[in-house]
Design an enzyme around this catalytic site. Structure first.
Site, PDB file in Angstrom:
ATOM      1  N   GLU A 133      37.848 -53.685 -19.610  1.00  0.00           N
ATOM      2  CA  GLU A 133      36.602 -54.000 -20.074  1.00  0.00           C
ATOM      3  C   GLU A 133      35.703 -54.461 -19.117  1.00  0.00           C
ATOM      4  O   GLU A 133      36.278 -55.416 -18.040  1.00  0.00           O
ATOM      5  CB  GLU A 133      36.550 -54.680 -21.417  1.00  0.00           C
ATOM      6  CG  GLU A 133      37.220 -56.043 -21.284  1.00  0.00           C
ATOM      7  CD  GLU A 133      36.149 -57.191 -21.205  1.00  0.00           C
ATOM      8  OE1 GLU A 133      34.693 -56.920 -20.920  1.00  0.00           O
ATOM      9  OE2 GLU A 133      36.412 -58.381 -20.980  1.00  0.00           O
ATOM     10  N   CYS A 245      36.622 -65.461 -16.293  1.00  0.00           N
ATOM     11  CA  CYS A 245      37.007 -64.126 -15.512  1.00  0.00           C
ATOM     12  C   CYS A 245      36.963 -64.190 -13.897  1.00  0.00           C
ATOM     13  O   CYS A 245      38.241 -63.688 -13.613  1.00  0.00           O
ATOM     14  CB  CYS A 245      35.919 -63.096 -16.120  1.00  0.00           C
ATOM     15  SG  CYS A 245      35.872 -62.807 -17.866  1.00  0.00           S
TER      16      CYS A 245
HETATM   17  C1  UGA Z   1      32.338 -60.818 -15.359  1.00  0.00           C
HETATM   18  C2  UGA Z   1      31.885 -59.575 -14.964  1.00  0.00           C
HETATM   19  O1  UGA Z   1      30.449 -59.414 -14.704  1.00  0.00           O
HETATM   20  C3  UGA Z   1      32.198 -58.368 -16.058  1.00  0.00           C
HETATM   21  O2  UGA Z   1      31.826 -57.252 -15.632  1.00  0.00           O
HETATM   22  C4  UGA Z   1      33.619 -58.614 -16.496  1.00  0.00           C
HETATM   23  O3  UGA Z   1      33.706 -57.516 -17.774  1.00  0.00           O
HETATM   24  C5  UGA Z   1      33.750 -59.940 -17.071  1.00  0.00           C
HETATM   25  O4  UGA Z   1      33.494 -61.049 -15.975  1.00  0.00           O
HETATM   26  C6  UGA Z   1      35.190 -59.986 -17.561  1.00  0.00           C
HETATM   27  O5  UGA Z   1      36.193 -59.941 -16.640  1.00  0.00           O
HETATM   28  O6  UGA Z   1      35.480 -60.048 -18.864  1.00  0.00           O
HETATM   29  P1  UGA Z   1      30.927 -62.940 -16.922  1.00  0.00           P
HETATM   30  O7  UGA Z   1      32.259 -63.540 -16.558  1.00  0.00           O
HETATM   31  O8  UGA Z   1      30.731 -62.760 -18.236  1.00  0.00           O
HETATM   32  O9  UGA Z   1      31.298 -61.313 -16.329  1.00  0.00           O
HETATM   33  O10 UGA Z   1      29.889 -63.394 -16.076  1.00  0.00           O
HETATM   34  P2  UGA Z   1      29.044 -62.825 -14.950  1.00  0.00           P
HETATM   35  O11 UGA Z   1      27.690 -62.435 -15.249  1.00  0.00           O
HETATM   36  O12 UGA Z   1      29.680 -61.959 -13.838  1.00  0.00           O
HETATM   37  O13 UGA Z   1      28.911 -64.330 -13.950  1.00  0.00           O
HETATM   38  C7  UGA Z   1      30.256 -64.948 -13.248  1.00  0.00           C
HETATM   39  C8  UGA Z   1      29.764 -66.129 -12.636  1.00  0.00           C
HETATM   40  O14 UGA Z   1      28.877 -65.744 -11.376  1.00  0.00           O
HETATM   41  C9  UGA Z   1      28.422 -67.258 -13.227  1.00  0.00           C
HETATM   42  O15 UGA Z   1      29.192 -68.386 -12.975  1.00  0.00           O
HETATM   43  C10 UGA Z   1      27.326 -66.770 -12.973  1.00  0.00           C
HETATM   44  O16 UGA Z   1      26.255 -67.864 -12.567  1.00  0.00           O
HETATM   45  C11 UGA Z   1      27.574 -66.544 -11.096  1.00  0.00           C
HETATM   46  N1  UGA Z   1      26.855 -65.588 -10.658  1.00  0.00           N
HETATM   47  C12 UGA Z   1      26.717 -64.206 -11.107  1.00  0.00           C
HETATM   48  C13 UGA Z   1      26.097 -66.149  -9.634  1.00  0.00           C
HETATM   49  O17 UGA Z   1      26.433 -67.388  -9.145  1.00  0.00           O
HETATM   50  N2  UGA Z   1      25.111 -65.245  -8.743  1.00  0.00           N
HETATM   51  C14 UGA Z   1      25.068 -63.926  -9.058  1.00  0.00           C
HETATM   52  O18 UGA Z   1      24.390 -63.194  -8.407  1.00  0.00           O
HETATM   53  C15 UGA Z   1      25.876 -63.395 -10.347  1.00  0.00           C
END
Ligand code: UGA
Length: 435
Positions: A133, A245
């Site tokens: 997923e 994740c």
């Molecule tokens: C992530 C992946 O994006 C999903 O595709 C995946 O399904 C999921 O893990 C999983 O393995 O279940 P998620 O952990 O919900 O999703 O969050 P993200 O939106 O990916 O963000 C992860 C971290 O990176 C957050 O702390 C966010 O603040 C940080 N982030 C994200 C940044 O610092 N900069 C960005 O440009 C994007």
């Protein structure tokens, strides 16, 4: 569809329509489908298993305590339970791993089923497939309904047919499906999260460079992202990535690489860079407050690892807030969804939890924005200036408008937005009183 969890209390809550996590739109979706009889919740595997065309294993795979590898005990427990109930006379069942698992898990589940039920033949009486997923917390429903891709790792035509049929409605609406072998599907998941984590760490490093060169990381990210080979997403600089994740899956990838004698230097470095970044952010706050935060009051806005979730797992706040407290700061924190859960988290001991951003900022010497919730984006600069005692705004998500804050007499510090000038050691407090 039947959803099964061994946590009877959680199942009871779900049966009563209470969703135990914060996920926009989920409650309505569950209510609608449970109401229409399409969705039921059970605390143990029942007859449905034998009749099911597909059974998805979606249990947790936390990092093991003794290594960076994923703990498969819940997956194996679920697989054993399913194995006991398989009944080819009632139809052939595809066991699908949705949980994020190490490479080779689908084939080890197959062996586990055969060990438990030697009379069953894989590929004839049952199948095992991998269907990772890619949902993001906070936008999980949208990601599910309109996925960028559906990846299925299958061995054999039957499992492929079942998954093709299952996902046909999404495929018809334009989401591509890709079929591959099981090991590749398992690795696509870990490689995707590790790559995105690397992208975030990359832009964070570039943000540091921007600060030294007096450049702007947001414009830079836009310029970078216009190249379609790079793409504009996951280039937001910040305090480091968190969540359940990225850190876990990057660790798992490194563990798998080690196991296979392969170097995973880039991902290893990403993990190291991200860990040290969180500490560096606490130091940054200290430096911006003149080198000492002892006795100073700091308002922390947001503690979740990202907005639209109440999840604080691996959130940068879990490192930054305790470090500020250890440095002697008095921290008043507010989070729109996690304040209640966070109270019982030991890392947050000593935090004063308040009910609003305004309450956190009242008489604070500085405000540190850790999560880019929309409600923080819409804070009025003028009102912030009235509430704060000191002028320092540390926006670790680049969510606020520097010009507005500066016009209101505040000192704005973002991430990678030009040169960061630490403030002198003794700065006069605000001369206006809050109303
Ligand atoms: C992530 C992946 O994006 C999903 O595709 C995946 O399904 C999921 O893990 C999983 O393995 O279940 P998620 O952990 O919900 O999703 O969050 P993200 O939106 O990916 O963000 C992860 C971290 O990176 C957050 O702390 C966010 O603040 C940080 N982030 C994200 C940044 O610092 N900069 C960005 O440009 C994007």
């Amino acid at each position: 569809m039947a959803c099964v969890d061994s946590n009877a209390e959680r199942i009871r809550q779900l049966q009563e329509g209470h969703i135990p996590i914060f996920e926009p739109g989920l409650e309505e979706l569950v209510e609608r489908n449970a109401g229409a009889g399409r969705l039921v919740f059970r605390d143990s595997l029942g007859d449905e298993t034998a009749r099911a065309d597909a059974v998805f294993i979606a249990v947790g795979t936390p990092t093991r305590r003794d290594s960076q590898a994923a703990d498969l005990s819940f997956v194996n427990q679920a697989a054993r339970g399913i194995a006991e109930r398989l009944d080819p006379k009632q139809g052939r069942t595809v066991i699908v791993t949705k949980s994020t698992v190490p490479v080779g898990t689908a084939s080890s589940i197959e062996k586990l089923v055969v060990a438990a039920r030697p009379e069953l033949r894989p590929g004839r009486d049952f199948d095992v497939a991998s269907n990772p997923e890619f949902l993001r917390e906070g936008s999980a429903i949208e990601d599910f309904m309109q996925p960028a891709r559906v990846i299925c790792g299958t061995e054999g035509a039957h499992a492929e047919r079942v998954l093709r049929e299952l996902y046909a409605p999404l495929n018809v609406r334009g989401s591509p499906m890709m079929f591959t072998d099981r090991a590749t599907a398992e690795l696509i998941k870990l490689a995707s999260n590790s790559f995105l984590a690397m992208k975030v760490s990359f832009i964070n490093e570039i943000a540091d460079l921007c600060e030294q060169c007096n450049a702007d990381v947001q414009d830079l990210a836009r310029g970078l992202g216009l190249d379609q080979r790079i793409g504009p997403r996951f280039l937001r600089a910040g305090p480091g990535f968190g969540g359940s994740c990225f850190p876990k899956d990057a660790d798992a990838l490194v563990a798998i690489a080690r196991e296979h004698g392969v170097d995973a230097h880039l991902v290893e470095t990403t993990i190291r860079v991200n860990d040290s970044r969180k500490h560096a952010m606490a130091e940054r706050v200290r430096a911006l407050m003149g080198g000492c935060v002892a006795g100073k009051r700091i308002a922390v806005l947001g503690v979740t690892f990202k907005p639209n979730t109440d999840d604080i797992r691996e959130a940068p706040s879990l490192v930054i807030v305790p470090e500020l407290i250890a440095m002697g700061a008095l921290v008043a924190a507010y989070d729109p969804a996690a304040s209640a859960n966070a109270r019982s988290v030991s890392a947050f001991q000593g935090v004063l939890w308040v009910e609003s951003a305004e309450a956190a900022m009242r008489e604070a010497d500085a405000v540190v924005l850790l999560t880019e919730w929309d409600e923080f984006r819409s804070l009025s600069a003028q009102r912030m200036a009235e509430l704060l005692r000191g002028p320092i705004v540390v926006d670790l998500r680049n969510a606020l408008e520097p010009k507005d804050l500066q016009s209101a007499g505040l000192q704005y510090y973002g991430v990678g937005r030009g040169r960061v000038q630490p403030t002198p050691a003794h700065r006069p407090g605000r001369d206006r009183k809050p109303d």
